[in-house]
Motif scaffolding. Structure first.
Motif, PDB file in Angstrom:
ATOM      1  N   GLY A   1     142.307  -6.618 128.267  1.00  0.00           N
ATOM      2  CA  GLY A   1     142.707  -5.871 127.087  1.00  0.00           C
ATOM      3  C   GLY A   1     144.201  -5.703 126.914  1.00  0.00           C
ATOM      4  O   GLY A   1     144.648  -5.035 125.972  1.00  0.00           O
ATOM      5  N   ILE A   2     144.983  -6.306 127.807  1.00  0.00           N
ATOM      6  CA  ILE A   2     146.442  -6.153 127.738  1.00  0.00           C
ATOM      7  C   ILE A   2     147.128  -7.473 128.043  1.00  0.00           C
ATOM      8  O   ILE A   2     146.529  -8.409 128.578  1.00  0.00           O
ATOM      9  N   GLU A   3     148.378  -7.525 127.669  1.00  0.00           N
ATOM     10  CA  GLU A   3     149.279  -8.604 128.074  1.00  0.00           C
ATOM     11  C   GLU A   3     150.534  -7.947 128.613  1.00  0.00           C
ATOM     12  O   GLU A   3     150.987  -6.929 128.078  1.00  0.00           O
ATOM     13  N   ILE A   4     151.094  -8.509 129.683  1.00  0.00           N
ATOM     14  CA  ILE A   4     152.373  -8.009 130.174  1.00  0.00           C
ATOM     15  C   ILE A   4     153.372  -9.159 130.167  1.00  0.00           C
ATOM     16  O   ILE A   4     153.024 -10.302 130.459  1.00  0.00           O
ATOM     17  N   ARG A   5     154.596  -8.846 129.799  1.00  0.00           N
ATOM     18  CA  ARG A   5     155.670  -9.833 129.783  1.00  0.00           C
ATOM     19  C   ARG A   5     156.998  -9.129 129.986  1.00  0.00           C
ATOM     20  O   ARG A   5     157.123  -7.912 129.747  1.00  0.00           O
ATOM     21  N   PRO A   6     158.035  -9.853 130.413  1.00  0.00           N
ATOM     22  CA  PRO A   6     159.349  -9.231 130.569  1.00  0.00           C
ATOM     23  C   PRO A   6     159.888  -8.732 129.231  1.00  0.00           C
ATOM     24  O   PRO A   6     159.550  -9.273 128.174  1.00  0.00           O
ATOM     25  N   PRO A   7     160.729  -7.720 129.266  1.00  0.00           N
ATOM     26  CA  PRO A   7     161.299  -7.183 128.027  1.00  0.00           C
ATOM     27  C   PRO A   7     162.292  -8.142 127.393  1.00  0.00           C
ATOM     28  O   PRO A   7     162.931  -8.949 128.079  1.00  0.00           O
ATOM     29  N   ARG A   8     162.413  -8.049 126.072  1.00  0.00           N
ATOM     30  CA  ARG A   8     163.335  -8.867 125.295  1.00  0.00           C
ATOM     31  C   ARG A   8     164.294  -7.954 124.532  1.00  0.00           C
ATOM     32  O   ARG A   8     163.993  -6.775 124.328  1.00  0.00           O
TER      33      ARG A   8
ATOM     34  N   LYS B   1     146.220  -5.783 123.558  1.00  0.00           N
ATOM     35  CA  LYS B   1     145.742  -6.925 122.790  1.00  0.00           C
ATOM     36  C   LYS B   1     145.113  -6.422 121.489  1.00  0.00           C
ATOM     37  O   LYS B   1     144.615  -5.324 121.405  1.00  0.00           O
ATOM     38  N   GLY B   2     145.126  -7.252 120.507  1.00  0.00           N
ATOM     39  CA  GLY B   2     144.569  -6.871 119.222  1.00  0.00           C
ATOM     40  C   GLY B   2     145.670  -6.529 118.247  1.00  0.00           C
ATOM     41  O   GLY B   2     145.954  -7.287 117.323  1.00  0.00           O
ATOM     42  N   ASP B   3     146.354  -5.400 118.497  1.00  0.00           N
ATOM     43  CA  ASP B   3     147.427  -5.006 117.576  1.00  0.00           C
ATOM     44  C   ASP B   3     148.809  -5.186 118.175  1.00  0.00           C
ATOM     45  O   ASP B   3     149.812  -5.006 117.488  1.00  0.00           O
TER      46      ASP B   3
END
Length: 203
Positions: A19-26, A85-87
């Protein structure tokens, strides 16, 4: 590795969880990040180090990203933001820091959640996702985490993520201006195949 190399959408540090995605900040995350932190300040401050006066400014954000880039280059820290995820709403952040190699092969997990996203499973999913990344991709042997003794939700979350409570550290971290005791947690990677254990590593 330059800063732009690790903040691009196709970066290998973009990780998918339940239900989630994680990524480094931009750089472009600043408005949403600063608003989420500002709105959650009274909720977060009792559990965090004292915020610098300029913590929510764009200049401080740029310094933060530059520091992250240096630490990633050195293999010391892997910072992520958590998105639903989703929105695509930003729900919080999670970091694998203090990565030690040599005979230790370990790192420390820390996380925060915006006040409007508590008890929805996003942070637990992020902890599970980053734990698998640490064991599978970085080949770490051990993960550590800590929380204040009265932080019952965090203690419960770490238990659900298969961290084991290991003891109490006196005056462990300076939180909100005071040196506070912390409960210590650890999780060890499963043994490799051939040691009489399953090769499947789950969250």
């Amino acid at each position: 590795m330059a800063l732009l190399d690790w903040i691009t959408p196709g970066d290998s540090l973009r990780l998918q969880g339940d239900g989630i995605e994680i990524r480094p900040p931009r750089p472009s995350d600043f408005p949403e990040w600063s608003e989420l932190r500002r709105a959650s300040r009274s909720f977060l401050q009792p559990w965090e180090p004292t915020w610098p006066e300029d913590d929510l400014t764009r200049a401080a954000w740029r310094r933060r990203l530059a520091s992250y880039a240096r630490d990633i280059d050195l293999g010391l820290t892997y910072p992520f933001l958590v998105f639903r995820k989703g929105d695509g709403a930003m729900t919080g952040g999670i970091t694998l820091s203090n990565v030690r190699r040599g005979v230790a092969q370990m790192g420390t997990l820390g996380y925060w959640c915006g006040s409007g996203f508590t008890r929805q499973g996003h942070t637990l999913a992020a902890v599970r996702t980053l734990s698998l990344f640490a064991f599978r991709t970085l080949a770490l042997h051990r993960l550590e985490a800590a929380c204040l003794p009265e932080n019952t939700p965090s203690r419960r979350l770490l238990g659900q993520a298969r961290f084991e409570e290991e003891g109490l550290a006196r005056a462990y971290l300076k939180i909100n201006g005071d040196w506070r005791d912390h409960v210590l947690f650890g999780r060890v990677a499963p043994p490799p195949p051939g040691n009489g254990a399953s090769s499947r590593l789950s969250a």
